[in-house]
Design a protein around this motif. Structure first.
Motif, PDB file in Angstrom:
ATOM      1  N   GLY A  77       5.403  -3.439 -10.988  1.00 29.11           N
ATOM      2  CA  GLY A  77       4.856  -3.179 -12.310  1.00 29.11           C
ATOM      3  C   GLY A  77       5.964  -3.172 -13.347  1.00 29.11           C
ATOM      4  N   LEU A  78       5.590  -3.212 -14.600  1.00 25.77           N
ATOM      5  CA  LEU A  78       6.549  -3.245 -15.712  1.00 25.77           C
ATOM      6  C   LEU A  78       6.246  -2.103 -16.673  1.00 25.77           C
TER       7      LEU A  78
ATOM      8  N   ASP B 296       8.392  -9.417 -31.227  1.00 25.43           N
ATOM      9  CA  ASP B 296       8.795 -10.801 -30.942  1.00 25.43           C
ATOM     10  C   ASP B 296       9.346 -10.917 -29.521  1.00 25.43           C
ATOM     11  N   ALA B 297      10.146  -9.942 -29.101  1.00 21.40           N
ATOM     12  CA  ALA B 297      10.716  -9.986 -27.755  1.00 21.40           C
ATOM     13  C   ALA B 297       9.609  -9.934 -26.699  1.00 21.40           C
ATOM     14  N   LEU B 298       8.612  -9.103 -26.921  1.00 22.96           N
ATOM     15  CA  LEU B 298       7.496  -9.017 -25.973  1.00 22.96           C
ATOM     16  C   LEU B 298       6.687 -10.305 -25.958  1.00 22.96           C
ATOM     17  N   TYR B 299       6.487 -10.894 -27.128  1.00 17.56           N
ATOM     18  CA  TYR B 299       5.723 -12.136 -27.221  1.00 17.56           C
ATOM     19  C   TYR B 299       6.438 -13.269 -26.490  1.00 17.56           C
ATOM     20  N   GLN B 300       7.780 -13.245 -26.508  1.00 21.74           N
ATOM     21  CA  GLN B 300       8.566 -14.337 -25.924  1.00 21.74           C
ATOM     22  C   GLN B 300       9.038 -14.034 -24.505  1.00 21.74           C
ATOM     23  N   MET B 301       8.596 -12.935 -23.914  1.00 18.64           N
ATOM     24  CA  MET B 301       9.070 -12.614 -22.563  1.00 18.64           C
ATOM     25  C   MET B 301       8.639 -13.675 -21.563  1.00 18.64           C
ATOM     26  N   PRO B 302       9.397 -13.841 -20.460  1.00 23.75           N
ATOM     27  CA  PRO B 302       9.042 -14.852 -19.457  1.00 23.75           C
ATOM     28  C   PRO B 302       7.606 -14.694 -18.962  1.00 23.75           C
ATOM     29  N   GLN B 303       6.960 -15.811 -18.706  1.00 27.82           N
ATOM     30  CA  GLN B 303       5.542 -15.817 -18.371  1.00 27.82           C
ATOM     31  C   GLN B 303       5.223 -14.997 -17.130  1.00 27.82           C
ATOM     32  N   GLU B 304       6.050 -15.140 -16.092  1.00 34.33           N
ATOM     33  CA  GLU B 304       5.791 -14.414 -14.852  1.00 34.33           C
ATOM     34  C   GLU B 304       5.897 -12.912 -15.064  1.00 34.33           C
ATOM     35  N   LEU B 305       6.859 -12.491 -15.880  1.00 34.72           N
ATOM     36  CA  LEU B 305       7.015 -11.067 -16.176  1.00 34.72           C
ATOM     37  C   LEU B 305       5.820 -10.562 -16.975  1.00 34.72           C
ATOM     38  N   ALA B 306       5.371 -11.359 -17.923  1.00 32.60           N
ATOM     39  CA  ALA B 306       4.229 -10.975 -18.743  1.00 32.60           C
ATOM     40  C   ALA B 306       2.966 -10.821 -17.910  1.00 32.60           C
ATOM     41  N   GLY B 307       2.934 -11.459 -16.741  1.00 35.51           N
ATOM     42  CA  GLY B 307       1.758 -11.381 -15.880  1.00 35.51           C
ATOM     43  C   GLY B 307       1.673 -10.112 -15.058  1.00 35.51           C
ATOM     44  N   LEU B 308       2.729  -9.293 -15.060  1.00 30.73           N
ATOM     45  CA  LEU B 308       2.702  -8.041 -14.307  1.00 30.73           C
ATOM     46  C   LEU B 308       1.842  -7.002 -15.024  1.00 30.73           C
ATOM     47  N   SER B 309       1.308  -6.062 -14.249  1.00 29.07           N
ATOM     48  CA  SER B 309       0.645  -4.920 -14.878  1.00 29.07           C
ATOM     49  C   SER B 309       1.683  -4.182 -15.717  1.00 29.07           C
ATOM     50  N   ARG B 310       1.264  -3.713 -16.898  1.00 27.41           N
ATOM     51  CA  ARG B 310       2.246  -3.205 -17.856  1.00 27.41           C
ATOM     52  C   ARG B 310       1.821  -1.869 -18.449  1.00 27.41           C
ATOM     53  N   ASP B 311       2.779  -0.960 -18.553  1.00 27.72           N
ATOM     54  CA  ASP B 311       2.592   0.289 -19.276  1.00 27.72           C
ATOM     55  C   ASP B 311       3.617   0.330 -20.401  1.00 27.72           C
ATOM     56  N   VAL B 312       3.260   0.991 -21.487  1.00 32.23           N
ATOM     57  CA  VAL B 312       4.140   1.070 -22.657  1.00 32.23           C
ATOM     58  C   VAL B 312       4.385   2.531 -23.005  1.00 32.23           C
TER      59      VAL B 312
ATOM     60  N   SER C 207       0.819  -1.214   0.000  1.00 30.87           N
ATOM     61  CA  SER C 207       0.000   0.000   0.000  1.00 30.87           C
ATOM     62  C   SER C 207       0.850   1.260   0.000  1.00 30.87           C
ATOM     63  N   GLN C 208       2.138   1.120   0.339  1.00 29.67           N
ATOM     64  CA  GLN C 208       3.018   2.271   0.416  1.00 29.67           C
ATOM     65  C   GLN C 208       4.110   2.280  -0.635  1.00 29.67           C
ATOM     66  N   THR C 209       4.550   1.092  -1.080  1.00 31.71           N
ATOM     67  CA  THR C 209       5.727   1.010  -1.954  1.00 31.71           C
ATOM     68  C   THR C 209       5.428   0.191  -3.206  1.00 31.71           C
ATOM     69  N   ARG C 210       5.840   0.722  -4.343  1.00 27.95           N
ATOM     70  CA  ARG C 210       5.723   0.013  -5.616  1.00 27.95           C
ATOM     71  C   ARG C 210       7.056   0.085  -6.349  1.00 27.95           C
ATOM     72  N   VAL C 211       7.479  -1.047  -6.896  1.00 29.06           N
ATOM     73  CA  VAL C 211       8.708  -1.107  -7.681  1.00 29.06           C
ATOM     74  C   VAL C 211       8.326  -1.217  -9.152  1.00 29.06           C
ATOM     75  N   VAL C 212       8.880  -0.328  -9.960  1.00 24.75           N
ATOM     76  CA  VAL C 212       8.595  -0.311 -11.398  1.00 24.75           C
ATOM     77  C   VAL C 212       9.831  -0.830 -12.139  1.00 24.75           C
ATOM     78  N   LEU C 213       9.682  -1.960 -12.797  1.00 22.45           N
ATOM     79  CA  LEU C 213      10.758  -2.513 -13.613  1.00 22.45           C
ATOM     80  C   LEU C 213      10.698  -1.855 -14.984  1.00 22.45           C
ATOM     81  N   VAL C 214      11.790  -1.241 -15.381  1.00 25.21           N
ATOM     82  CA  VAL C 214      11.858  -0.575 -16.691  1.00 25.21           C
ATOM     83  C   VAL C 214      12.679  -1.441 -17.627  1.00 25.21           C
ATOM     84  N   ALA C 215      12.162  -1.690 -18.807  1.00 22.47           N
ATOM     85  CA  ALA C 215      12.879  -2.528 -19.784  1.00 22.47           C
ATOM     86  C   ALA C 215      12.614  -2.020 -21.186  1.00 22.47           C
ATOM     87  N   ARG C 216      13.524  -2.332 -22.083  1.00 22.61           N
ATOM     88  CA  ARG C 216      13.298  -2.140 -23.509  1.00 22.61           C
ATOM     89  C   ARG C 216      12.685  -3.421 -24.069  1.00 22.61           C
TER      90      ARG C 216
END
Length: 303
Positions: free
Chosen positions: A231-232, A256-272, A197-206
């Motif tokens: 989040g991602l 293609d890279a997004l389609y093949q990303m690891p399943q657990e990572l793909a399950g995160l909420s995502r912004d583009v 409720s207080q802290t969120r980590v945002v993973l940034v990737a290309r």
């Protein structure tokens, strides 16, 4: 752009070097400030270019960003933090101990261990001591590349455990008998890191395999630390504006890279965040990240 509607009080932007953490940290801070929030951006990266991106000279104390109401920033300088920490540890003994003993203490606090813990101590105060940042609605941490960030996030638990198991003597932390205050601070830091409720980590990737795989490794390590509000952001996603073969190939590689990303990572909420053909240094460029309709008014950056 990172969805600011999901912004907690504390936000961490982390990822592989060069993926755009600083730009997104600053753009998020600017977007929040534009809604009337008071925001502090903190760089924990020794190689930070936060000053350049925000067009304001910064120091180790909160500095108001020119022309932006409610937005402040600071750089944690490890060497400056170490000097202040060393003096804080030694000062109470200056009138009590002979000069040789004081010199010995100063030498003890001159190593890499002290630099690390001093920088961490500054970070812990900003996160674990709510009174330090009580005037801000949000505190955004623009972190160093992933490995450094993970070490930073594991230190609260490591040091609090070390203090709890130590009963006397001294270390690069300082005289152990006087560390109860730090013990409470580090415990509060651990608690806040794990509080979704207080802290969120945002993973940034290309949109490329190496950045996405590193983001997945980070996600897994954060989960082991019981940090699960993650989040991602896919930064700089390229879309072909024509049928030019190279442009089409670049866009396909990203998809293609997004389609093949690891399943657990793909399950995160995502912004583009779409690819911007212009630089992201300066306040106007940051505004273009928040308000893409303004992008055409930003001057082209020469190579």
């Amino acid at each position: 752009m990172f969805n600011i509607s999901s912004a907690t009080r504390y936000l961490f932007f982390t990822g592989k070097g060069g993926v755009g953490k600083t730009s997104l940290s600053c753009a998020t801070g600017l977007a929040l400030a534009e809604t009337g929030k008071r925001v502090l951006i903190v760089s924990t990266d020794p190689a930070s270019n936060l000053d350049e991106v925000l067009e304001t000279p910064l120091s180790s104390v909160p500095t108001a960003i020119r022309g932006i109401t409610g937005l402040y920033a600071l750089n944690i300088d490890p060497e400056v933090a170490a000097a202040a920490y060393r003096e804080r540890m030694v000062a109470p003994y200056r009138k009590l101990l002979p000069a040789a003993a004081i010199q010995s203490m100063e030498e003890q606090f001159s190593g890499a261990c002290t630099v690390e813990i001093a920088a961490f101590d500054e970070f812990a105060k900003l996160l674990g001591d709510a009174t330090t940042t009580h005037e801000f609605d949000h505190v955004i941490f623009d972190t160093a590349p992933t490995g450094h960030t993970l070490r930073l996030l594991t230190l609260p638990s490591a040091w609090s455990g070390f203090i709890a198991s130590s009963t006397g003597g001294a270390s690069c932390l300082g005289p152990l008998a006087g560390l109860e205050k730090q013990k409470a601070l580090y415990a509060a830091t651990v608690e806040r890191l794990g509080d979704a409720s207080q802290t969120r980590v945002v993973l940034v990737a290309r949109a490329d395999a190496s950045a996405l795989n590193e983001a997945e490794r980070t996600r897994a390590e954060l989960a082991e630390l019981r940090i699960n509000n993650i989040g991602l952001v896919i930064n700089g996603l390229y879309s072909a504006a024509s049928e030019e073969p190279i442009a089409v190939a670049m866009a396909r590689r990203g998809r293609d890279a997004l389609y093949q990303m690891p399943q657990e990572l793909a399950g995160l909420s995502r912004d583009v965040v779409p690819f911007m053909p212009r630089g992201t240094v300066g306040l106007e460029a940051l505004r273009a990240l928040i308000h893409p309709e303004r992008a055409s008014s930003i001057p082209q950056v020469s190579a």
